[in-house]
Design a protein around this motif. Structure first.
Motif, PDB file in Angstrom:
ATOM      1  N   GLU A  13      20.769  16.602  -1.295  1.00  0.00           N
ATOM      2  CA  GLU A  13      21.214  16.187  -2.700  1.00  0.00           C
ATOM      3  C   GLU A  13      21.778  14.665  -2.639  1.00  0.00           C
ATOM      4  O   GLU A  13      21.626  13.677  -3.489  1.00  0.00           O
ATOM      5  N   LEU A  14      22.375  14.250  -1.215  1.00  0.00           N
ATOM      6  CA  LEU A  14      22.939  12.902  -1.166  1.00  0.00           C
ATOM      7  C   LEU A  14      21.679  11.983  -1.040  1.00  0.00           C
ATOM      8  O   LEU A  14      21.534  10.962  -1.528  1.00  0.00           O
ATOM      9  N   SER A  15      20.705  12.431  -0.330  1.00  0.00           N
ATOM     10  CA  SER A  15      19.236  11.628  -0.461  1.00  0.00           C
ATOM     11  C   SER A  15      18.802  11.515  -1.599  1.00  0.00           C
ATOM     12  O   SER A  15      18.273  10.012  -1.891  1.00  0.00           O
ATOM     13  N   ALA A  16      18.816  12.190  -2.593  1.00  0.00           N
ATOM     14  CA  ALA A  16      18.522  12.239  -3.973  1.00  0.00           C
ATOM     15  C   ALA A  16      19.388  10.981  -4.893  1.00  0.00           C
ATOM     16  O   ALA A  16      18.588  10.152  -5.310  1.00  0.00           O
ATOM     17  N   PHE A  17      20.580  11.251  -4.693  1.00  0.00           N
ATOM     18  CA  PHE A  17      21.451  10.236  -5.197  1.00  0.00           C
ATOM     19  C   PHE A  17      21.166   8.735  -4.609  1.00  0.00           C
ATOM     20  O   PHE A  17      21.158   7.773  -5.481  1.00  0.00           O
ATOM     21  N   LEU A  18      21.088   8.626  -3.305  1.00  0.00           N
ATOM     22  CA  LEU A  18      20.823   7.574  -2.711  1.00  0.00           C
ATOM     23  C   LEU A  18      19.212   6.671  -3.108  1.00  0.00           C
ATOM     24  O   LEU A  18      19.316   5.586  -3.078  1.00  0.00           O
ATOM     25  N   ALA A  19      18.437   7.538  -3.024  1.00  0.00           N
ATOM     26  CA  ALA A  19      17.020   7.156  -3.571  1.00  0.00           C
ATOM     27  C   ALA A  19      16.909   6.478  -5.031  1.00  0.00           C
ATOM     28  O   ALA A  19      16.199   5.521  -5.107  1.00  0.00           O
ATOM     29  N   GLY A  20      17.912   7.087  -5.868  1.00  0.00           N
ATOM     30  CA  GLY A  20      17.988   6.759  -7.132  1.00  0.00           C
ATOM     31  C   GLY A  20      18.895   5.386  -7.308  1.00  0.00           C
ATOM     32  O   GLY A  20      18.964   5.123  -8.374  1.00  0.00           O
TER      33      GLY A  20
END
Length: 68
Positions: A13-20
């Protein structure tokens, strides 16, 4: 330094936030090196540091980012 809760946001989930580009790490009363020890994903991001800039400047930069 306080540790981040182990439950809640997973690395995926953190990766998804950072990618966006929707998450801006702000370190306060700690360092990015210490943050990397707790969360390599979050600590590897470019963000703002209250030890390097006055709080008013950090707030102004964050407001500018949110306005974009």
């Amino acid at each position: 330094m306080q540790r981040l809760p182990t439950e809640g946001i997973t690395d995926k989930e953190l990766s998804a936030f950072l990618a966006g580009d929707r998450l801006v790490p702000i370190v306060h009363e700690t360092t990015y090196e210490a943050l990397r020890e707790v969360s390599p994903l979050l600590g590897s991001q470019i963000g703002l540091n209250t030890a390097e800039e006055p709080m008013a400047e950090v707030v102004a930069k964050l407001a500018e980012l949110v306005a974009l």
